[in-house]
Motif scaffolding. Structure first.
Motif, PDB file in Angstrom:
ATOM      1  N   LEU A 151       0.824  -1.219   0.000  1.00 27.93           N
ATOM      2  CA  LEU A 151       0.000   0.000   0.000  1.00 27.93           C
ATOM      3  C   LEU A 151       0.860   1.272   0.000  1.00 27.93           C
ATOM      4  O   LEU A 151       0.327   2.377  -0.115  1.00 27.93           O
ATOM      5  CB  LEU A 151      -0.967  -0.013   1.190  1.00 27.93           C
ATOM      6  N   MET A 152       2.176   1.118   0.120  1.00 27.00           N
ATOM      7  CA  MET A 152       3.053   2.297   0.004  1.00 27.00           C
ATOM      8  C   MET A 152       3.272   2.688  -1.461  1.00 27.00           C
ATOM      9  O   MET A 152       3.737   3.786  -1.748  1.00 27.00           O
ATOM     10  CB  MET A 152       4.403   2.049   0.692  1.00 27.00           C
ATOM     11  N   HIS A 171       1.191   5.737  -2.477  1.00 28.47           N
ATOM     12  CA  HIS A 171       0.753   6.392  -1.232  1.00 28.47           C
ATOM     13  C   HIS A 171       1.134   7.874  -1.342  1.00 28.47           C
ATOM     14  O   HIS A 171       2.274   8.199  -1.691  1.00 28.47           O
ATOM     15  CB  HIS A 171       1.474   5.720  -0.054  1.00 28.47           C
ATOM     16  N   ALA A 222       4.294   8.764   0.566  1.00 31.49           N
ATOM     17  CA  ALA A 222       5.451   7.848   0.503  1.00 31.49           C
ATOM     18  C   ALA A 222       6.769   8.565   0.197  1.00 31.49           C
ATOM     19  O   ALA A 222       7.740   8.368   0.930  1.00 31.49           O
ATOM     20  CB  ALA A 222       5.183   6.729  -0.495  1.00 31.49           C
ATOM     21  N   MET A 278       1.374   5.955   8.286  1.00 35.38           N
ATOM     22  CA  MET A 278       1.333   5.491   6.889  1.00 35.38           C
ATOM     23  C   MET A 278       0.174   4.514   6.699  1.00 35.38           C
ATOM     24  O   MET A 278      -0.493   4.517   5.670  1.00 35.38           O
ATOM     25  CB  MET A 278       2.657   4.808   6.505  1.00 35.38           C
ATOM     26  N   THR A 284      -3.176   6.305   6.639  1.00 37.77           N
ATOM     27  CA  THR A 284      -3.406   7.149   5.456  1.00 37.77           C
ATOM     28  C   THR A 284      -3.223   6.373   4.151  1.00 37.77           C
ATOM     29  O   THR A 284      -3.094   6.971   3.088  1.00 37.77           O
ATOM     30  CB  THR A 284      -2.455   8.365   5.493  1.00 37.77           C
ATOM     31  N   SER A 285      -3.184   5.016   4.258  1.00 34.58           N
ATOM     32  CA  SER A 285      -3.147   4.199   3.035  1.00 34.58           C
ATOM     33  C   SER A 285      -4.541   4.140   2.417  1.00 34.58           C
ATOM     34  O   SER A 285      -5.528   4.446   3.074  1.00 34.58           O
ATOM     35  CB  SER A 285      -2.750   2.755   3.378  1.00 34.58           C
ATOM     36  N   THR A 286      -4.611   3.706   1.180  1.00 32.41           N
ATOM     37  CA  THR A 286      -5.907   3.431   0.548  1.00 32.41           C
ATOM     38  C   THR A 286      -5.923   1.963   0.130  1.00 32.41           C
ATOM     39  O   THR A 286      -5.168   1.604  -0.775  1.00 32.41           O
ATOM     40  CB  THR A 286      -6.113   4.307  -0.705  1.00 32.41           C
ATOM     41  N   TYR A 293      -7.313   2.394   4.060  1.00 35.13           N
ATOM     42  CA  TYR A 293      -6.674   2.662   5.355  1.00 35.13           C
ATOM     43  C   TYR A 293      -6.920   1.509   6.320  1.00 35.13           C
ATOM     44  O   TYR A 293      -7.865   0.743   6.146  1.00 35.13           O
ATOM     45  CB  TYR A 293      -7.227   3.957   5.953  1.00 35.13           C
TER      46      TYR A 293
END
Ligand code: PMV
Length: 360
Positions: free
Chosen positions: A229-230, A233, A236, A276, A279-281, A283
Motif C-alpha cells: 500500500l506504500m 501512497h 510515501a 502510513m 493514510t493508506s488506501t 486505510y
C-alpha cells in the motif's frame, strides 16, 4: 554491489553431514522499513536493535534425493508438530533462492523449529525463523565450498534471509544492524544487512526491550499487504526522505548518547509507521485501544520520573518498551504494576539487545 556476487561457484566438496542447527533472534527497528519493491528491496534504509531472548531455534535435516526432481521437498515441524500450512511459504522462499543456492533442489528437507516466545503471541517469527533457515542453508553451502570466508558467509546468509523475510536480514548480527543503502553509511546495501559501523555511546549498551503483548491474535492486515500500500501512497516520497534524514539523526544520537533525542526520534518513527497505515488506501489500524493507553502511561511515567523510557511499535498492536539498563529495576516494576494490566492475559516478555545468531 551486484547480486552476481552471490551466485555460487563450483562446489568442491561433497556434503557428509545430515543436519545443522542455528538459533536466530528477532529484531526491532528504530528507523522503520515500510515500503518495498521487487524482490524484497526496501524503499528506505532501516536500523534495528537485535534482540536476545526472543529467538527461533531451527535444525535443518537433509537427505540427498535419488533422482533429479524439478521441485522442492520440504516438511516443516514446529514444536514437534508437522505444520503443512507453513510449507507454501517455504516453497516460495526456495523458488526465490534457488538461483543462489541451487542445491535446494537436490535434497529433501525437514525444518524442525521452535520459538522461545509463546506460540501465537503476536510476535512475528518470520524474521528469526527465516534467518535461522538461511544460516542453515549457508552452512551446507560452506561445507561444499570451504573457501567461503566469514564475511561472505554472513553477507550471503543475510541476502538469502532477506528473500524470505525483509527484516529477517537484520537478525544475523548485533547489537545494531543497518539494512538499505544510505549515502553516509559505508558498505550499506539494499541486498543485505550490515553491522552498524559507527561509534555507539555506552548509554546504549545492553539496552532493554520489554515486549507488551497487547493482542495475540492474527493481524487483520499482513505486512506484505501493508508494504504494497506504500505504492502510490501520497506521503510515501516524503516518508522515504524522512527515514534517510532520521538515520543521520540516529547516527549523531548513538554517538553522543543523547537519550532525550533518542526517545523522541524512536517514538516519532513508530507513530509515522502507523500514520502510513492510517493514510493508506484502503486505510487500516493495527493499534488497539490498549496500545494507546500504554503509550499514554509511558508518557506520564516519563514526565513524572524523568526516566528516558520510550515505546516503539512494529506492524501490530504490541508495544516494545525501550530503556537503558540502569533503569531496569524501576521500569520493570512499572511494567508489572501498571502496564501489564493492558496486556492480553497480562503477558509481556523482558528482553534486551543481543549479538545475533549462533550455530548450535
Ligand atoms: O520484514 P517485514 O516484511 O515483516 O516488515 C517489517 C516491517 C516493520 O516491522 C513494520 C518495520 C521494520 O523495519 O521491521
Amino acid at each position: 554491489m551486484t547480486i552476481s556476487k552471490f551466485l555460487p561457484s563450483e562446489y568442491t566438496q561433497a556434503l557428509t553431514s545430515k543436519s545443522v542447527s542455528y538459533a536466530s533472534p528477532s529484531n526491532i527497528a528504530l528507523i522503520k522499513y515500510w515500503g518495498k519493491q521487487s524482490v524484497q528491496i526496501p524503499k528506505n534504509p532501516s536500523v534495528s536493535f537485535t534482540l536476545n531472548t526472543c529467538k527461533t531455534t531451527t535444525t535443518l535435516h537433509y537427505e540427498k534425493r535419488e533422482t533429479f526432481e524439478d521441485d522442492f521437498e520440504v516438511k516443516v515441524v514446529l514444536d514437534g508438530k508437522h505444520k503443512p500450512g507453513f510449507e507454501a511459504k517455504i516453497h516460495q522462499f526456495f523458488s526465490r533462492i534457488v538461483t543462489y543456492l541451487p542445491f535446494v533442489k537436490d535434497y529433501t528437507f525437514v525444518i524442525d523449529t521452535s520459538n522461545s516466545f509463546p506460540h501465537s503471541s503476536g510476535i512475528a517469527s518470520s524474521a528469526s525463523g527465516l534467518s535461522a533457515i538461511a544460516l542453515c542453508l549457508m552452512d551446507m553451502e560452506r561445507e561444499m565450498q570451504p573457501s567461503i570466508d566469514d564475511q561472505y558467509f554472513i553477507q550471503k546468509a543475510s541476502f538469502i534471509a532477506r528473500l524470505g523475510s525483509g527484516s529477517g536480514c537484520r537478525s544475523l548480527e548485533g547489537p545494531l544492524v543497518v539494512w538499505g543503502e544510505h549515502q553516509d553509511i559505508k558498505g550499506s546495501s539494499d541486498l543485505f544487512g550490515i553491522s552498524y559501523p559507527y561509534e555507539v555511546h555506552e548509554n546504549f549498551e545492553d539496552y532493554q526491550d520489554a515486549i507488551l503483548l497487547v493482542d495475540q491474535g492474527e493481524k487483520q492486515v499482513s505486512s506484505t499487504v501493508g508494504h504494497n500500500l506504500m505504492h502510490n501512497h501520497p506521503f510515501a516520497p516524503s516518508r522515504f526522505d524522512q527515514a534517510n534524514e532520521n538515520i543521520l539523526k540516529l547516527i549523531e544520537i548513538l554517538k553522543s548518547g543523547d537519550l532525550d533525542a533518542f526517545v523522541h526520534l524512536v517514538e516519532s518513527e513508530a507513530l509515522t509507521l502507523h500514520a502510513m497505515m492510517l493514510t493508506s488506501t484502503p486505510y487500516f489500524i493495527l493499534m488497539k485501544p490498549n496500545t494507546l493507553k500504554i503509550i499514554d502511561e509511558i508518557w506520564e511515567f516519563r514526565r513524572e520520573t524523568s526516566i528516558p523510557v520510550c515505546f516503539t511499535l512494529d506492524a501490530g498492536a504490541n508495544v516494545h518498551v525501550l530503556f537503558p539498563k540502569k533503569y531496569k529495576e524501576e521500569v520493570q516494576e512499572f511494567i508489572k504494576s501498571t502496564l501489564s494490566s493492558y496486556c492480553q492475559d497480562k503477558r509481556y516478555i523482558f528482553d534486551n539487545v543481543g549479538i545475533g545468531a549462533i550455530k548450535l
